[in-house]
Design an enzyme around this catalytic site. Sequence first.
Site, mmCIF file in Angstrom:
data_model
loop_
_atom_site.group_PDB
_atom_site.id
_atom_site.type_symbol
_atom_site.label_atom_id
_atom_site.label_comp_id
_atom_site.label_asym_id
_atom_site.label_seq_id
_atom_site.Cartn_x
_atom_site.Cartn_y
_atom_site.Cartn_z
ATOM 1 C CB CYS A 88 -3.556 -4.811 -7.679
ATOM 2 S SG CYS A 88 -4.088 -3.641 -8.927
ATOM 3 C CD GLU A 89 1.200 1.169 -7.928
ATOM 4 O OE1 GLU A 89 1.840 1.242 -6.860
ATOM 5 O OE2 GLU A 89 1.609 1.653 -8.987
ATOM 6 C CG HIS A 90 -3.171 -0.015 -11.261
ATOM 7 N ND1 HIS A 90 -2.579 -0.848 -12.169
ATOM 8 C CD2 HIS A 90 -2.328 1.024 -11.085
ATOM 9 C CE1 HIS A 90 -1.427 -0.329 -12.536
ATOM 10 N NE2 HIS A 90 -1.243 0.796 -11.896
ATOM 11 C CG HIS A 91 -8.073 -2.596 -9.744
ATOM 12 N ND1 HIS A 91 -7.072 -2.975 -10.608
ATOM 13 C CD2 HIS A 91 -9.025 -2.025 -10.497
ATOM 14 C CE1 HIS A 91 -7.407 -2.647 -11.851
ATOM 15 N NE2 HIS A 91 -8.589 -2.061 -11.814
ATOM 16 C CG HIS A 129 -2.829 -9.542 -10.989
ATOM 17 N ND1 HIS A 129 -2.249 -8.360 -10.608
ATOM 18 C CD2 HIS A 129 -1.810 -10.351 -11.377
ATOM 19 C CE1 HIS A 129 -0.936 -8.435 -10.770
ATOM 20 N NE2 HIS A 129 -0.647 -9.629 -11.241
ATOM 21 C CD GLN A 155 3.007 -10.763 -11.733
ATOM 22 O OE1 GLN A 155 1.776 -10.749 -11.769
ATOM 23 N NE2 GLN A 155 3.731 -11.723 -12.284
ATOM 24 C CB CYS A 187 -7.950 -6.192 -10.248
ATOM 25 S SG CYS A 187 -6.217 -6.416 -10.650
HETATM 26 ZN ZN LIG Z 1 -5.536 -4.331 -10.350
#
Ligand SMILES: [Zn+2]
Length: 283
Positions: free
Chosen positions: A173-176, A242, A214, A244
């Site tokens: 996941c590129e956010h976390h 996920h 995703q 996260c």
């Molecule tokens: Zn994430």
Amino acid sequence: MAASKNDSGSNGEHHHDHEHEHEHEHEHDHSTNGTFISPVPLKKKKTIKDLTVGTGTPLQTRAASPLILRAPIDSDGLSWPSIGARNRIDQSPEEANGREVRIANAVKTILKELGEDTDREGLLETPERYARAMLFFTKGYEDNIRDVIKKAVFEEDHDEMVIVRDIEIYSLCEHHLVPFFGKAHIAYIPNKRVLGLSKLARLAEMYARRFQVQERLTKQIAMALSEILRPRGVAVVIEATHMCMVSRGVQKTGSSTTTSCMLGCFREQQKTREEFLTLLGRK
Ligand SMILES: [Zn+2]
């Protein structure tokens, strides 16, 4: 937006089959400031008109439509590479080593800031290990689609649906920067050309081993396959968990996220889409 429009040929033909299946709301801003190598259209086939010059994310997750995305495969066979992909591919062993050392040092900083003792035995080699792991988890940027596909495109007069289910995917996941993983299901209806079945999994792997969301992963697999085979249609469904989400109490453990991207006849013909969903066991 704005800036100079990339001239990807004079046929500004728009594919309507590349419309979004879903519009997802995201809490994050996806804009970055990278620059990307201009794609050169493959052959004289239809190309997706590029209107996103100057924006960094290879495939904007909030783009109104894939119509404005760059062509899936650029001139040297890379497919939506990251801004540093070319450097990674071309690096000497010394440069590779330097990169690993710099990542490891950054990890050491993180560990210290988290209150850890980086000299204790269990953590001694963790920064280097983590550096190597991250390079592996993001190796998909370096994949050249020609190597991935090799000589696995075959002329075949088959026009029935081909479907491969339950392809395991592991992504970040590129956010976390934590994993998400699950299953991808890929289907297409050939138009005189088929792809070796194992290559569908390789294609999924190539896009999963990157920083992803995703929705984008789903779309990239579908669009690349569409570009390679020019089939009548492509459908990709991904179900993933996920970390996260499940590990932070936002959602209960076991929740999964489903995304889909339908192109061509899967998009236009309800019957085709239903046949696919039935084969997936979703109906
Ligand atoms: Zn994430």
